[in-house]
Write an enzyme that holds these catalytic residues in place. Structure first.
Site, PDB file in Angstrom:
ATOM      1  N   ASN A   8       4.065  -2.864  22.679  1.00  0.00           N
ATOM      2  CA  ASN A   8       2.885  -2.760  23.545  1.00  0.00           C
ATOM      3  C   ASN A   8       2.904  -1.371  24.171  1.00  0.00           C
ATOM      4  OD1 ASN A   8       0.916  -2.938  25.499  1.00  0.00           O
ATOM      5  ND2 ASN A   8       1.948  -4.518  26.724  1.00  0.00           N
ATOM      6  N   LYS A  10       0.792  -0.035  26.049  1.00  0.00           N
ATOM      7  CA  LYS A  10       0.120   0.000  27.357  1.00  0.00           C
ATOM      8  C   LYS A  10      -0.804   1.221  27.424  1.00  0.00           C
ATOM      9  CE  LYS A  10       3.892  -2.619  29.285  1.00  0.00           C
ATOM     10  NZ  LYS A  10       4.702  -2.961  30.438  1.00  0.00           N
ATOM     11  N   HIS A  94      -1.356 -10.574  29.859  1.00  0.00           N
ATOM     12  CA  HIS A  94      -0.206  -9.763  30.279  1.00  0.00           C
ATOM     13  C   HIS A  94      -0.135  -9.750  31.811  1.00  0.00           C
ATOM     14  CE1 HIS A  94       2.498  -6.417  30.878  1.00  0.00           C
ATOM     15  NE2 HIS A  94       2.884  -6.592  29.623  1.00  0.00           N
ATOM     16  N   GLU A  96       0.425  -7.492  33.842  1.00  0.00           N
ATOM     17  CA  GLU A  96      -0.292  -6.371  34.472  1.00  0.00           C
ATOM     18  C   GLU A  96      -1.773  -6.679  34.588  1.00  0.00           C
ATOM     19  OE1 GLU A  96       1.272  -3.419  31.801  1.00  0.00           O
ATOM     20  OE2 GLU A  96       3.252  -3.715  32.699  1.00  0.00           O
ATOM     21  N   GLU A 166       7.647 -13.104  29.538  1.00  0.00           N
ATOM     22  CA  GLU A 166       7.932 -11.804  30.136  1.00  0.00           C
ATOM     23  C   GLU A 166       8.098 -11.980  31.638  1.00  0.00           C
ATOM     24  OE1 GLU A 166       6.349  -8.406  27.486  1.00  0.00           O
ATOM     25  OE2 GLU A 166       4.758  -8.937  28.869  1.00  0.00           O
ATOM     26  N   GLY A 172       9.454  -3.109  32.870  1.00  0.00           N
ATOM     27  CA  GLY A 172       9.459  -1.707  33.291  1.00  0.00           C
ATOM     28  C   GLY A 172      10.482  -1.394  34.364  1.00  0.00           C
ATOM     29  N   SER A 212      11.954  -4.972  29.527  1.00  0.00           N
ATOM     30  CA  SER A 212      13.069  -4.026  29.377  1.00  0.00           C
ATOM     31  C   SER A 212      13.911  -4.283  28.123  1.00  0.00           C
ATOM     32  CB  SER A 212      13.947  -4.010  30.631  1.00  0.00           C
ATOM     33  OG  SER A 212      13.190  -3.565  31.748  1.00  0.00           O
TER      34      SER A 212
HETATM   35  P1  13P Z   1       8.969  -2.861  29.204  1.00  0.00           P
HETATM   36  O1  13P Z   1       9.625  -3.072  27.865  1.00  0.00           O
HETATM   37  O2  13P Z   1       8.597  -1.430  29.449  1.00  0.00           O
HETATM   38  O3  13P Z   1       9.767  -3.473  30.314  1.00  0.00           O
HETATM   39  O4  13P Z   1       7.577  -3.657  29.142  1.00  0.00           O
HETATM   40  C1  13P Z   1       7.558  -4.966  28.721  1.00  0.00           C
HETATM   41  C2  13P Z   1       6.160  -5.405  28.545  1.00  0.00           C
HETATM   42  O5  13P Z   1       5.436  -5.589  29.490  1.00  0.00           O
HETATM   43  C3  13P Z   1       5.666  -5.605  27.172  1.00  0.00           C
HETATM   44  O6  13P Z   1       4.419  -6.218  27.169  1.00  0.00           O
END
Ligand code: 13P
Length: 253
Positions: A8, A10, A94, A96, A166, A172, A212
């Site tokens: 992803n 982002k 997601h 976010e 997740e 992150g 992560s």
């Molecule tokens: P990270 O791998 O940067 O922690 O992000 C995970 C994520 O949100 C994948 O959708």
């Protein structure tokens, strides 16, 4: 069940950068048939990235979608638009999007249904916050997100859904759930799916982990029996680290 590893991106990568990254990923893992490999660039580079991965085993995902097919919805992108440019997967729910853009479980459910209806596969993201985990509410929160996210889908459709666990506190932050913490939640999700849809229908629904994920921890995560893959954020922005994740060491028993 073939493992599923998705990147992803982002809100990273201009079109030019994205095409270069996709080409590099293709050079490294584009012939791999042992793992289902998916990349999810921003909307602006979906078409060109699709061209860059044409002929390889890498598949394309979008990071979001709106549930209506067309109309006066300024700024939104519909399922037929994604389908038409070659997207096979769509990330829905997601954390976010839930947290920053206020998406509710009902919104996520509409997006999931619209994605399936268009013949694409949704990657449904679920996961608890650190406060919810500390309060002992992890399974309650995840169960609600899974139940509401999947509401109204038919038994035969569940195999086309990928569920990404997740934990919000692991995204992150560099802090990964331990393989045991993830396995516990994955195991519960599978039990709920078997209860709700029946073992035969639900046994092919993959439950993947995100938060992560890096070259250093992928092997241990994938060794757990109910972790069927990974949704990778930051580490998918470097072709070498994403390729190392795709080429994880198989030690599942
Ligand atoms: P990270 O791998 O940067 O922690 O992000 C995970 C994520 O949100 C994948 O959708």
């Amino acid at each position: 069940m073939i493992p599923f590893i998705a990147g992803n991106w982002k809100m990273h990568m201009t079109n030019e950068e994205g095409v270069a990254l996709a080409r590099r990923v293709r050079d490294l893992v584009g012939e791999n048939r042992d793992v289902e490999i998916v990349i999810a660039p921003p909307f602006t580079s979906l078409s060109d990235v699709k061209r860059a991965i044409e002929g390889s085993t890498i598949r394309l995902a979008a990071q979001n979608v709106f549930w209506e097919r067309e109309g006066a919805f300024t700024g939104e992108i519909s399922p037929p638009m994604l389908k038409a440019i070659g997207c096979e997967y769509v990330i829905v729910g997601h954390s976010e999007r839930r947290r920053i853009f206020g998406e509710s479980d009902e919104d996520v459910n509409r997006k999931l249904i619209a994605t399936l209806k268009e013949g694409m596969r949704p990657i449904l993201c679920v996961g608890e916050t650190i406060e919810e985990r500390r309060a002992g509410k992890t399974l309650e929160v995840v169960r609600r997100q899974v139940d509401k996210g999947l509401q109204g889908i038919h038994g035969r459709e569940i195999k086309d859904v990928i569920i990404a666990y997740e934990p919000v506190w692991a995204i992150g932050t560099g802090e990964t759930a331990t393989p045991e913490q993830a396995e516990e939640v994955h195991c519960s999700i599978k039990e709920w799916l078997f209860e709700g849809f029946g073992f035969e229908e639900a046994k092919d629904c993959r439950v993947i982990y995100g938060g992560s994920v890096k070259p250093e921890n992928i092997d241990a995560l994938m060794a757990e029996s109910n972790i069927d893959g990974a949704l990778v954020g930051g580490a998918s922005l470097k072709a070498e680290s994403f390729a190392r994740i795709v080429n994880f060491r198989h030690t599942k028993t």
